[in-house]
Design a protein around this motif. Structure first.
Motif, PDB file in Angstrom:
ATOM      1  N   MET A  39       0.846  -1.203   0.000  1.00 53.82           N
ATOM      2  CA  MET A  39       0.000   0.000   0.000  1.00 53.82           C
ATOM      3  C   MET A  39       0.877   1.247   0.000  1.00 53.82           C
ATOM      4  SD  MET A  39      -2.978   1.220   2.679  1.00 53.82           S
ATOM      5  CE  MET A  39      -1.938   1.187   4.130  1.00 53.82           C
ATOM      6  N   LEU A  40       0.443   2.243  -0.754  1.00 52.93           N
ATOM      7  CA  LEU A  40       1.103   3.536  -0.818  1.00 52.93           C
ATOM      8  C   LEU A  40       0.031   4.613  -0.726  1.00 52.93           C
ATOM      9  CD1 LEU A  40       3.978   4.742  -1.246  1.00 52.93           C
ATOM     10  CD2 LEU A  40       3.449   4.835  -3.693  1.00 52.93           C
ATOM     11  N   ILE A  41       0.393   5.762  -0.156  1.00 54.31           N
ATOM     12  CA  ILE A  41      -0.578   6.850   0.009  1.00 54.31           C
ATOM     13  C   ILE A  41      -0.003   8.140  -0.554  1.00 54.31           C
ATOM     14  CG2 ILE A  41      -1.897   8.232   1.658  1.00 54.31           C
ATOM     15  CD1 ILE A  41      -1.843   5.826   3.549  1.00 54.31           C
ATOM     16  N   ASP A  42      -0.784   8.822  -1.378  1.00 56.06           N
ATOM     17  CA  ASP A  42      -0.437  10.170  -1.818  1.00 56.06           C
ATOM     18  C   ASP A  42      -0.964  11.113  -0.743  1.00 56.06           C
ATOM     19  OD1 ASP A  42       0.098  12.561  -3.020  1.00 56.06           O
ATOM     20  OD2 ASP A  42      -0.941  12.110  -4.905  1.00 56.06           O
ATOM     21  N   SER A  43      -0.058  11.595   0.082  1.00 54.36           N
ATOM     22  CA  SER A  43      -0.473  12.361   1.261  1.00 54.36           C
ATOM     23  C   SER A  43      -0.840  13.806   0.963  1.00 54.36           C
ATOM     24  CB  SER A  43       0.642  12.338   2.315  1.00 54.36           C
ATOM     25  OG  SER A  43       1.776  13.075   1.871  1.00 54.36           O
ATOM     26  N   HIS A  44      -0.688  14.226  -0.311  1.00 55.73           N
ATOM     27  CA  HIS A  44      -1.033  15.611  -0.636  1.00 55.73           C
ATOM     28  C   HIS A  44      -1.207  15.744  -2.149  1.00 55.73           C
ATOM     29  CE1 HIS A  44      -0.727  20.041   0.526  1.00 55.73           C
ATOM     30  NE2 HIS A  44      -0.791  20.073  -0.794  1.00 55.73           N
ATOM     31  N   CYS A  45      -2.454  15.952  -2.565  1.00 47.09           N
ATOM     32  CA  CYS A  45      -2.728  16.195  -3.983  1.00 47.09           C
ATOM     33  C   CYS A  45      -3.928  17.128  -4.091  1.00 47.09           C
ATOM     34  CB  CYS A  45      -2.981  14.892  -4.732  1.00 47.09           C
ATOM     35  SG  CYS A  45      -4.377  13.918  -4.135  1.00 47.09           S
ATOM     36  N   HIS A  46      -4.129  17.643  -5.307  1.00 48.00           N
ATOM     37  CA  HIS A  46      -5.242  18.560  -5.585  1.00 48.00           C
ATOM     38  C   HIS A  46      -6.035  17.988  -6.756  1.00 48.00           C
ATOM     39  CE1 HIS A  46      -3.367  21.492  -2.886  1.00 48.00           C
ATOM     40  NE2 HIS A  46      -2.232  21.231  -3.504  1.00 48.00           N
ATOM     41  N   LEU A  47      -6.779  16.942  -6.467  1.00 55.45           N
ATOM     42  CA  LEU A  47      -7.517  16.243  -7.514  1.00 55.45           C
ATOM     43  C   LEU A  47      -8.497  17.150  -8.247  1.00 55.45           C
ATOM     44  CD1 LEU A  47      -8.300  12.927  -5.623  1.00 55.45           C
ATOM     45  CD2 LEU A  47      -6.867  13.142  -7.661  1.00 55.45           C
ATOM     46  N   ASP A  48      -9.048  18.101  -7.532  1.00 50.37           N
ATOM     47  CA  ASP A  48     -10.040  18.985  -8.126  1.00 50.37           C
ATOM     48  C   ASP A  48      -9.425  19.992  -9.087  1.00 50.37           C
ATOM     49  OD1 ASP A  48      -8.841  19.963  -5.710  1.00 50.37           O
ATOM     50  OD2 ASP A  48     -10.272  21.608  -5.676  1.00 50.37           O
ATOM     51  N   ILE A  98      -7.980   8.063 -10.473  1.00 50.23           N
ATOM     52  CA  ILE A  98      -7.899   7.332  -9.208  1.00 50.23           C
ATOM     53  C   ILE A  98      -7.631   5.850  -9.465  1.00 50.23           C
ATOM     54  CG2 ILE A  98      -9.231   6.605  -7.186  1.00 50.23           C
ATOM     55  CD1 ILE A  98     -10.529   9.402  -7.239  1.00 50.23           C
ATOM     56  N   ASP A  99      -8.235   5.312 -10.513  1.00 46.84           N
ATOM     57  CA  ASP A  99      -7.984   3.912 -10.885  1.00 46.84           C
ATOM     58  C   ASP A  99      -6.527   3.717 -11.316  1.00 46.84           C
ATOM     59  OD1 ASP A  99     -10.604   3.266 -10.343  1.00 46.84           O
ATOM     60  OD2 ASP A  99     -11.239   3.258 -12.450  1.00 46.84           O
ATOM     61  N   ALA A 100      -5.979   4.697 -12.025  1.00 49.93           N
ATOM     62  CA  ALA A 100      -4.588   4.607 -12.464  1.00 49.93           C
ATOM     63  C   ALA A 100      -3.647   4.598 -11.258  1.00 49.93           C
ATOM     64  CB  ALA A 100      -4.248   5.776 -13.389  1.00 49.93           C
ATOM     65  N   ALA A 101      -3.990   5.387 -10.255  1.00 45.17           N
ATOM     66  CA  ALA A 101      -3.193   5.388  -9.027  1.00 45.17           C
ATOM     67  C   ALA A 101      -3.283   4.030  -8.337  1.00 45.17           C
ATOM     68  CB  ALA A 101      -3.662   6.498  -8.102  1.00 45.17           C
ATOM     69  N   LYS A 102      -4.492   3.507  -8.261  1.00 48.47           N
ATOM     70  CA  LYS A 102      -4.706   2.208  -7.626  1.00 48.47           C
ATOM     71  C   LYS A 102      -3.895   1.114  -8.315  1.00 48.47           C
ATOM     72  CE  LYS A 102      -6.944  -0.762  -4.957  1.00 48.47           C
ATOM     73  NZ  LYS A 102      -6.775  -0.818  -3.485  1.00 48.47           N
ATOM     74  N   SER A 103      -3.790   1.200  -9.632  1.00 44.94           N
ATOM     75  CA  SER A 103      -3.065   0.178 -10.385  1.00 44.94           C
ATOM     76  C   SER A 103      -1.577   0.189 -10.071  1.00 44.94           C
ATOM     77  CB  SER A 103      -3.277   0.382 -11.893  1.00 44.94           C
ATOM     78  OG  SER A 103      -2.565   1.509 -12.367  1.00 44.94           O
ATOM     79  N   ARG A 104      -1.104   1.295  -9.493  1.00 49.74           N
ATOM     80  CA  ARG A 104       0.304   1.386  -9.113  1.00 49.74           C
ATOM     81  C   ARG A 104       0.493   1.264  -7.596  1.00 49.74           C
ATOM     82  NH1 ARG A 104       4.055   5.620 -11.712  1.00 49.74           N
ATOM     83  NH2 ARG A 104       5.499   3.871 -11.388  1.00 49.74           N
ATOM     84  N   TYR A 119      -4.787   5.159  -1.087  1.00 49.97           N
ATOM     85  CA  TYR A 119      -5.491   6.297  -0.483  1.00 49.97           C
ATOM     86  C   TYR A 119      -4.846   7.604  -0.926  1.00 49.97           C
ATOM     87  CZ  TYR A 119      -7.615   2.784   2.517  1.00 49.97           C
ATOM     88  OH  TYR A 119      -8.293   1.679   2.979  1.00 49.97           O
ATOM     89  N   LEU A 120      -5.672   8.663  -0.920  1.00 52.49           N
ATOM     90  CA  LEU A 120      -5.222   9.976  -1.339  1.00 52.49           C
ATOM     91  C   LEU A 120      -5.820  11.034  -0.415  1.00 52.49           C
ATOM     92  CD1 LEU A 120      -6.532   8.248  -3.990  1.00 52.49           C
ATOM     93  CD2 LEU A 120      -5.105   9.884  -5.198  1.00 52.49           C
ATOM     94  N   GLN A 175     -17.967  10.563  -3.933  1.00 48.67           N
ATOM     95  CA  GLN A 175     -18.178   9.157  -4.271  1.00 48.67           C
ATOM     96  C   GLN A 175     -16.948   8.281  -4.036  1.00 48.67           C
ATOM     97  OE1 GLN A 175     -18.153   7.912  -8.473  1.00 48.67           O
ATOM     98  NE2 GLN A 175     -18.020  10.092  -8.996  1.00 48.67           N
ATOM     99  N   PHE A 176     -15.813   8.897  -3.699  1.00 47.52           N
ATOM    100  CA  PHE A 176     -14.569   8.139  -3.570  1.00 47.52           C
ATOM    101  C   PHE A 176     -14.223   7.903  -2.101  1.00 47.52           C
ATOM    102  CE2 PHE A 176     -14.175  10.703  -7.529  1.00 47.52           C
ATOM    103  CZ  PHE A 176     -14.272   9.645  -8.433  1.00 47.52           C
ATOM    104  N   ASP A 177     -14.435   6.687  -1.647  1.00 48.70           N
ATOM    105  CA  ASP A 177     -14.197   6.361  -0.243  1.00 48.70           C
ATOM    106  C   ASP A 177     -12.721   6.370   0.137  1.00 48.70           C
ATOM    107  OD1 ASP A 177     -16.910   6.025   0.130  1.00 48.70           O
ATOM    108  OD2 ASP A 177     -16.856   3.851  -0.191  1.00 48.70           O
ATOM    109  N   ASN A 178     -11.840   6.308  -0.843  1.00 46.73           N
ATOM    110  CA  ASN A 178     -10.408   6.282  -0.550  1.00 46.73           C
ATOM    111  C   ASN A 178      -9.753   7.655  -0.659  1.00 46.73           C
ATOM    112  OD1 ASN A 178     -10.720   6.373  -3.371  1.00 46.73           O
ATOM    113  ND2 ASN A 178      -8.773   5.311  -3.723  1.00 46.73           N
ATOM    114  N   VAL A 179     -10.578   8.702  -0.788  1.00 49.16           N
ATOM    115  CA  VAL A 179     -10.061  10.065  -0.867  1.00 49.16           C
ATOM    116  C   VAL A 179     -10.486  10.844   0.374  1.00 49.16           C
ATOM    117  CG1 VAL A 179     -10.037  12.229  -2.155  1.00 49.16           C
ATOM    118  CG2 VAL A 179     -10.106  10.051  -3.390  1.00 49.16           C
TER     119      VAL A 179
END
Length: 262
Positions: free
Chosen positions: A1-10, A25-31, A35-36, A55-59
């Motif tokens: 598991m890896l976490i992007d601890s700081h991003c600006h998805l919006d 988000i799926d592309a991140a999951k594939s790597r 969580y983000l 809608q994204f429970d992992n964000v």
């Protein structure tokens, strides 16, 4: 598991609508990015950000005003109300930036002080942006009692003395794709010294895409490139760094841990 601890998805141009955001988000999951943390920078933008991420429970989310956006005003009561949302795990991104906006120094300090106080009041950690404001950032965190809630100096680019001062306050140091840049020699020296239990990784996407993606719009999937580079830099295995930075994330953002039943 890896976490992007700081991003600006919006703010990603590649994700103006939900389907594209899902793909990112799926592309991140594939790597391996499970969580983000989507970080708020403008008070006026929080509700739109929250709606896009609902809608994204992992964000997870934060609530705050960036030092380069303080001219738009600061309504502490509204930020506090936003912070009651169950997905909001931190206050920020707040802080000081004398590099880009020295003319608003006094206003930045006022807003930073208010957001430190709010973080202590609502018992949530701080996400801190700091540039060319080393002494003031640390002194204001100390004066405001930020050690009671902790936090992170995100996208760290300062020296070891500042990193050590922040760590002594119970803060974490987060490293972005900047560490992969050719001119990041001093930063690399700092990151080698950060204790395992105080290190986080991030993208700060859509900004600062790491090598080998420089020149592209950054996205959460690229935190894998940051993590792999940092692991090699520190003489660690990628799997080890992914494990302890993920643990650090949940140790800092305890509301995030509770939200997923961790």
């Amino acid at each position: 598991m890896l976490i992007d601890s700081h991003c600006h998805l919006d703010r990603l141009k590649a994700a103006p609508d939900q389907p594209s955001l899902q793909a990112i988000i799926d592309a991140a999951k594939s790597r391996g990015v499970d969580y983000l943390l989507c970080v708020n920078v403008r008070q006026q933008g929080f509700e739109s950000m929250r709606e896009k991420m609902a809608q994204f429970d992992n964000v997870f989310l934060s609530s705050g005003v960036h030092p380069l956006d303080v001219q738009e005003g600061l309504n502490v009561a509204e930020i506090k109300q936003f912070a009651t949302d169950k997905k909001v795990v931190a206050i920020g991104e707040t802080g000081l930036d004398y590099f880009y906006a020295p003319e608003t120094k006094t206003l930045q300090q006022q807003c930073f002080e208010q957001q430190i106080a709010l973080a202590v009041e609502v018992n949530k950690p701080l996400i801190v942006h700091t540039r060319d404001a080393r002494e003031d950032t640390i002194s204001m965190l100390k004066a405001g009692g930020a050690d009671k809630v902790g936090g992170v100096l995100h996208c760290f680019t300062e020296n070891w003395e500042m990193a050590k001062a922040a760590i002594d306050l119970g803060f974490y140091i987060s490293v972005s794709g900047i560490v992969t840049f050719k001119n990041a020699g001093e930063l690399r020296s700092v990151i080698r010294q950060v204790p395992q239990d105080r290190l986080l990784v991030e993208t700060d996407s859509p900004y600062l895409a790491p090598v080998p993606h420089r020149g592209q719009e950054n996205q959460p999937a690229y935190v894998r490139d940051v993590a792999e580079f940092v692991a090699e830099l520190r003489g660690e295995k990628y799997e080890e760094l992914a494990r302890y930075t993920s643990e650090n994330f949940f140790n800092l953002f305890t509301d995030a841990a509770k939200l997923i039943g961790r």
